[in-house]
Structure formats: structure tokens, C-alpha cells
Design an enzyme around this catalytic site. Structure first.
Site, PDB file in Angstrom:
ATOM      1  N   HIS A 307     -26.090 -59.450  37.138  1.00  0.00           N
ATOM      2  CA  HIS A 307     -26.424 -58.430  38.120  1.00  0.00           C
ATOM      3  C   HIS A 307     -27.842 -57.965  37.876  1.00  0.00           C
ATOM      4  O   HIS A 307     -28.264 -57.858  36.728  1.00  0.00           O
ATOM      5  CB  HIS A 307     -25.463 -57.230  38.029  1.00  0.00           C
ATOM      6  CG  HIS A 307     -25.494 -56.379  39.235  1.00  0.00           C
ATOM      7  ND1 HIS A 307     -26.419 -55.381  39.419  1.00  0.00           N
ATOM      8  CD2 HIS A 307     -24.741 -56.416  40.361  1.00  0.00           C
ATOM      9  CE1 HIS A 307     -26.214 -54.821  40.594  1.00  0.00           C
ATOM     10  NE2 HIS A 307     -25.216 -55.430  41.188  1.00  0.00           N
ATOM     11  N   ASP A 364     -17.816 -59.127  42.247  1.00  0.00           N
ATOM     12  CA  ASP A 364     -17.289 -60.259  43.013  1.00  0.00           C
ATOM     13  C   ASP A 364     -16.418 -61.199  42.192  1.00  0.00           C
ATOM     14  O   ASP A 364     -15.790 -62.095  42.740  1.00  0.00           O
ATOM     15  CB  ASP A 364     -18.457 -61.071  43.612  1.00  0.00           C
ATOM     16  CG  ASP A 364     -19.189 -60.289  44.680  1.00  0.00           C
ATOM     17  OD1 ASP A 364     -18.509 -59.576  45.436  1.00  0.00           O
ATOM     18  OD2 ASP A 364     -20.417 -60.390  44.764  1.00  0.00           O
TER      19      ASP A 364
HETATM   20  N1  CMC Z   1     -25.187 -68.067  35.785  1.00  0.00           N
HETATM   21  C1  CMC Z   1     -26.087 -68.635  34.929  1.00  0.00           C
HETATM   22  N2  CMC Z   1     -27.286 -68.097  34.637  1.00  0.00           N
HETATM   23  C2  CMC Z   1     -27.609 -66.953  35.232  1.00  0.00           C
HETATM   24  C3  CMC Z   1     -26.743 -66.300  36.129  1.00  0.00           C
HETATM   25  C4  CMC Z   1     -25.491 -66.899  36.401  1.00  0.00           C
HETATM   26  N3  CMC Z   1     -24.627 -66.314  37.257  1.00  0.00           N
HETATM   27  N4  CMC Z   1     -27.326 -65.166  36.589  1.00  0.00           N
HETATM   28  C5  CMC Z   1     -28.533 -65.111  35.996  1.00  0.00           C
HETATM   29  N5  CMC Z   1     -28.701 -66.184  35.174  1.00  0.00           N
HETATM   30  C6  CMC Z   1     -29.862 -66.447  34.305  1.00  0.00           C
HETATM   31  C7  CMC Z   1     -31.055 -66.949  35.091  1.00  0.00           C
HETATM   32  O1  CMC Z   1     -31.067 -68.353  35.179  1.00  0.00           O
HETATM   33  C8  CMC Z   1     -32.201 -66.410  34.284  1.00  0.00           C
HETATM   34  O2  CMC Z   1     -32.335 -67.220  33.137  1.00  0.00           O
HETATM   35  P1  CMC Z   1     -33.814 -67.483  32.497  1.00  0.00           P
HETATM   36  O3  CMC Z   1     -34.289 -66.146  32.043  1.00  0.00           O
HETATM   37  O4  CMC Z   1     -33.576 -68.433  31.396  1.00  0.00           O
HETATM   38  O5  CMC Z   1     -34.632 -68.063  33.611  1.00  0.00           O
HETATM   39  C9  CMC Z   1     -31.683 -65.039  33.797  1.00  0.00           C
HETATM   40  O6  CMC Z   1     -30.246 -65.191  33.755  1.00  0.00           O
HETATM   41  C10 CMC Z   1     -32.035 -63.885  34.710  1.00  0.00           C
HETATM   42  O7  CMC Z   1     -31.604 -64.205  36.021  1.00  0.00           O
HETATM   43  P2  CMC Z   1     -32.340 -63.774  37.339  1.00  0.00           P
HETATM   44  O8  CMC Z   1     -31.904 -64.646  38.457  1.00  0.00           O
HETATM   45  O9  CMC Z   1     -33.810 -63.650  37.070  1.00  0.00           O
HETATM   46  O10 CMC Z   1     -31.770 -62.302  37.504  1.00  0.00           O
HETATM   47  P3  CMC Z   1     -31.798 -61.443  38.820  1.00  0.00           P
HETATM   48  O11 CMC Z   1     -31.671 -60.042  38.410  1.00  0.00           O
HETATM   49  O12 CMC Z   1     -32.968 -61.817  39.667  1.00  0.00           O
HETATM   50  O13 CMC Z   1     -30.491 -61.932  39.621  1.00  0.00           O
HETATM   51  C11 CMC Z   1     -28.257 -62.179  40.356  1.00  0.00           C
HETATM   52  C12 CMC Z   1     -29.278 -61.260  39.661  1.00  0.00           C
HETATM   53  C13 CMC Z   1     -27.008 -61.370  40.673  1.00  0.00           C
HETATM   54  C14 CMC Z   1     -28.832 -62.691  41.683  1.00  0.00           C
HETATM   55  C15 CMC Z   1     -27.915 -63.364  39.414  1.00  0.00           C
HETATM   56  O14 CMC Z   1     -27.356 -62.881  38.217  1.00  0.00           O
HETATM   57  C16 CMC Z   1     -26.985 -64.376  40.064  1.00  0.00           C
HETATM   58  O15 CMC Z   1     -27.456 -65.285  40.751  1.00  0.00           O
HETATM   59  N6  CMC Z   1     -25.622 -64.250  39.874  1.00  0.00           N
HETATM   60  C17 CMC Z   1     -24.691 -65.113  40.542  1.00  0.00           C
HETATM   61  C18 CMC Z   1     -24.451 -64.628  41.961  1.00  0.00           C
HETATM   62  C19 CMC Z   1     -23.606 -63.373  42.018  1.00  0.00           C
HETATM   63  O16 CMC Z   1     -22.578 -63.274  41.371  1.00  0.00           O
HETATM   64  N7  CMC Z   1     -24.041 -62.419  42.861  1.00  0.00           N
HETATM   65  C20 CMC Z   1     -23.299 -61.178  43.088  1.00  0.00           C
HETATM   66  C21 CMC Z   1     -24.008 -59.982  42.546  1.00  0.00           C
HETATM   67  S1  CMC Z   1     -22.929 -58.526  42.510  1.00  0.00           S
HETATM   68  C22 CMC Z   1     -22.621 -58.168  44.179  1.00  0.00           C
HETATM   69  C23 CMC Z   1     -23.774 -57.525  44.823  1.00  0.00           C
HETATM   70  O17 CMC Z   1     -23.908 -56.309  44.728  1.00  0.00           O
HETATM   71  O18 CMC Z   1     -24.585 -58.259  45.417  1.00  0.00           O
END
Ligand code: CMC
Length: 428
Positions: A307, A364
């Protein structure tokens, strides 16, 4: 003396005010930065940008706190109901008994949608994703209520627009489902409560009455409360941004529905179930999938994990995980993917990759398992998220309007070609 931040640029020092919220969150106020310095800030994905000051929802991602208008989410999920939470979010206080009755009665006056709108549904192919249908039909409300286009129509009329939307949205959502399965739509029944009415429109048939199960009604009510607001997330920011141009409420919310649809936001609940089903069909072992999620050369992510704001735990996920066990037990359903989900959570939470990056199950991760137990099809999961988020979107749109916030218009740093002369096509 109030705190300030000092910024040094090209040998000059600039002082920037610091503002503090009621929960001691601090922000450097850069409203005058460009005027003073000629510089802008760059913050891709708005990771450090406060877009507004708000008194609706407080969220502390480090300690897993979520409160609507000051009330902890745990108390609201346990003791309130969705319609009361909607009132709280939109009007700022818990309603008295009379206020709640009036609110509910007013909603009931508007649950039908115009018969001409019903015809829209038959123009969509049955395979259309319901999020696209819901967004389109919601936007189309603005053509049936053209007075909504006037942002200065007065508080009473704006209130009517908000009530209309709260009333019609479940009808719009349930009809998208009915259309997708080729069944006739079911009209709202006003003797039913908000959640009961939605379930009835989803599952009742002209040939057969739907029997409302209190376990299902309560579980859905709780899920909707947990989704009702989440401060400045992607879809809410979209609603506020669209609304800041004085676009009408219906079209601003339609924009929010579209932003919610993506798999990184609300669309994750559908993706979680698809991922768990895939793991089940693959034999049920989770290790391979955890490795895939960690592999930088593989685009696969553990859906329902991570998140932007929660870096310890998502308080909504904690409540939903427990509700998931309760609902499946009380409905007597054994869903093998629940065991897979628990195993996946266990493995991921002990894995260095997930620990280091502070990745935890989010709202989710378990919600889809409950929806599935209720008989809700996968591609309606994100629509359910939207039904829950609607009061939050409305409250945020209204706050933006009442605050008279300026039109949202980010800047950029241009890195394209410098000026060059046009070349006639024959000479290229
Ligand atoms: N599985 C594997 N690796 C992950 C995941 C995941 N679900 N989420 C983040 N990472 C890794 C990402 O690859 C990155 O690694 P590195 O630093 O080595 O490059 C690190 O963790 C940080 O990730 P980010 O994408 O920069 O983080 P963010 O804050 O931009 O993204 C997120 C947050 C929710 C989009 C992301 O965690 C994600 O894609 N999760 C899966 C989709 C999901 O479950 N979304 C629902 C969110 S809750 C409902 C809502 O309110 O939207």
C-alpha cells in the site's frame, strides 16, 4: 513563533511556512514557492504532496490508524451501519435518529432511474466490464438532471444532487450485473434498507424471490463501511481534480469510478481472486508465486499486497480477515482459496523481500473471498468497492467545493525537443 522551513537557492534563503494538522502531521506550505523563487517541486505519483487540507478522514500509515471524522474505523465497522457512515462522511457528524430517518427516506425517494436510462443497458454488450458500464451510466445522470451542471445552484439543490446519486448508484450497479448475465433488471424496493435493496436488485428474479440472509447483509454492510473513504487516494483525488474545474458531481464521480477500476487500486480485489484461483489450479503451492513476485524480470505482483500509505498493517484488512472467517463459517462454505490466501500471507510476511519493503495484505486481499461467498461474480468486485467508496467521494467533492479550492492544475518539467522549424512533408 510558528515553525518555518528554510530553502537555499542560488545563494538566497527563502522562508516557507510550516502548517500542522490536528494530528500533528506537518507540511511545508509551498503555495508561493514559484512566485518567490521561480522553481516548482517535482513529486512523481504525489508521494510527498499534500493536495488539500481536509477534515474528513485521518489515516496514519505507520501505526495503521484510520478514522472517519475522528471515529476509529474499528468502532464504526462494529457498531454503525453504512447509511449512518455515509451521513457522517458527508455532513461531518453522526446523525440523530430523526436526521438518519430523514436521510434514509430522502434516499428512498430517488432510487429509481429514468426509464430511458434503462435502455442504455441493452446497448452495451453483455461481456462489457461492469465498471465501464457503471461509469458511463453515472456520467449520463448529468444529462437527465441538467440543473446539476450549474455549480452555483444553491445548497438545497446541491444536496438533492448528492442524495440522488447515493440513491441511484446501487441501482445503476446492480443493473450492470443483470445486463451482463442477460437477465431483466429488478427495480428497487423501498421497503428494504440500502444494502438489502442492492442485494435484492442483484439476485432477485421475476421468477424467484431472493431471500435476504442477515449474515450476508451484515457482512456487506461492514465491507461498505470499510471502503467508504480513504482520504486522498487515486480515485478520490481524481474526483476532486475533476470537480475543481466545476464539473458536475455525476461526471466527477464517473471519473472516480474510472480511476478506481485499475488493478493497482480498486481493481485489485478482482485480481486477487484470479491470482488465488490460478495458484489453486497450479496445485496450491504458494512458494513459486512468492518467488515470481520477487523476480524483477517478472511483471507479476502479489495482488492485495502493499500500500502506498500503510507501512505496518492495513486496519481494514485486519477487520476483513476476521469477517472472512466468520462469514464463511456462518454460511457453511469451505473455499479452498481461503486456505491458499492464508498460506500466501504467512509465507510473504516472513520473507525478507516483503519485510524490507513493508508489504502487508491490504483491504483487497480478503474482501473478494467474502464477495465470492455471497455469490457476487468476480467482475462485480470493484463495483462493490465503488458502491462503498461513493459517500467518501461525495464528501470529498463537496468539501473541495465548499472550500472554494482553485482548479487543480499541476505543472511539469519539460524535457522534450527545443524549438525547431516545421518541415514540409515532402522534405522529411
Ligand atoms: N508484490 C511484489 N512487490 C511489490 C508489491 C507487490 N504487491 N507491491 C510493491 N512491491 C515492491 C515494488 O516492486 C517495489 O520494489 P523495489 O523497491 O525493489 O522496486 C517496492 O515494493 C515499492 O513498490 P511501489 O510500487 O514503488 O510502491 P507504491 O507505493 O508506488 O505502490 C501499490 C503501492 C499498492 C500500487 C503496490 O504495492 C501494488 O502494486 N500492490 C498490488 C496491487 C494492490 O493490491 N492494490 C490495492 C491497493 S489497496 C486498495 C486501494 O486503496 O487502492
Amino acid at each position: 513563533m510558528s515553525e518555518t522551513a528554510k530553502l537555499e537557492l542560488q545563494g538566497k534563503t527563502f522562508e516557507l511556512p510550516v502548517i500542522e494538522g490536528t494530528e500533528q502531521e506537518k507540511a511545508i506550505d509551498i503555495n508561493d514557492l514559484r512566485a518567490q523563487t521561480g522553481y516548482i517541486t517535482l513529486d512523481s505519483g504525489y508521494k510527498n504532496t499534500g493536495a488539500t487540507v481536509s477534515n474528513i478522514t485521518f489515516l496514519d500509515g505507520e501505526t495503521g490508524i484510520l478514522r472517519y471524522r475522528g471515529y476509529p474505523i474499528e468502532q464504526l465497522a462494529e457498531r454503525s451501519d453504512f447509511q449512518e457512515v455515509a451521513y457522517l462522511l458527508i455532513y461531518g457528524e453522526l446523525p440523530t435518529k430523526t436526521q438518519l430517518e430523514n436521510f434514509s427516506e430522502n434516499i428512498k425517494l430517488h432510487t429509481l432511474i429514468h426509464e430511458d436510462m434503462r435502455r442504455f443497458y441493452s446497448a452495451f454488450p453483455t461481456f462489457a466490464h461492469p465498471m465501464g458500464v457503471v461509469s458511463s451510466v453515472t456520467c449520463a445522470l448529468s444529462s437527465f438532471y441538467p440543473e446539476s451542471l450549474n455549480p452555483h445552484r444553491g445548497e438545497v439543490k446541491i444536496n438533492l444532487t448528492m442524495t440522488r446519486l447515493l440513491a441511484k448508484f446501487p441501482t445503476i450497479a446492480a443493473w450492470a450485473y443483470k445486463n451482463s448475465i442477460g437477465h431483466p433488471v429488478i427495480y428497487p424496493k423501498n421497503k428494504l434498507g440500502y444494502v438489502e435493496n442492492f442485494l435484492n436488485m442483484m439476485f432477485s428474479m421475476p421468477t424467484e424471490e431472493y431471500e435476504l440472509d442477515p449474515v450476508v447483509v451484515n457482512a456487506l454492510d461492514k465491507l461498505l463501511i470499510l471502503h467508504a473513504d480513504h482520504e486522498q487516494n487515486c480515485s478520490t483525488s481524481t474526483v476532486r481534480l475533476a470537480g475543481s474545474s466545476q464539473a458536475n458531481l455525476y461526471s466527477s464521480i464517473a471519473a472516480g469510478v474510472t480511476a478506481l477500476w485499475g488493478p493497482l487500486h480498486g481493481g485489485a480485489n478482482q485480481e486477487v481472486i484470479e491470482m488465488l484461483d490460478k495458484i489453486k489450479d497450479d496445485g496450491g503451492s504458494v512458494d513459486k508465486w512468492v518467488e515470481k513476485a520477487k523476480d524483477k524480470n517478472d511483471s507479476f505482483r502479489l495482488m492485495g499486497f502493499g500500500h502506498r500509505v500503510y507501512k505496518n498493517f492495513d486496519p481494514r484488512a485486519k477487520i476483513i480477515k476476521k469477517a472472512c472467517d466468520d462469514v464463511l463459517n456462518r454460511l457453511g462454505i469451505k473455499d479452498p482459496i481461503l486456505e491458499i490466501a492464508k498460506k500466501l500471507e504467512e509465507v510473504a510476511l516472513h520473507d525478507e523481500y516483503f519485510i524490507e519493503r513493508k508489504l502487508y495484505p491490504n483491504v483487497d486481499f480478503y474482501s473478494g473471498i467474502i464477495y465470492r461467498a455471497m455469490g457476487i461474480p468476480k467482475d462485480m468486485f470493484t463495483v462493490l468497492f465503488a458502491v462503498g467508496r461513493l459517500p467518501g467521494w461525495i464528501a470529498q467533492w463537496n468539501e473541495m467545493r465548499l472550500n472554494k479550492e482553485p482548479i487543480g492544475r499541476p505543472r511539469q518539467i519539460y524535457v522534450g525537443p527545443k524549438v525547431r522549424d516545421y518541415i514540409n512533408i515532402a522534405d522529411r
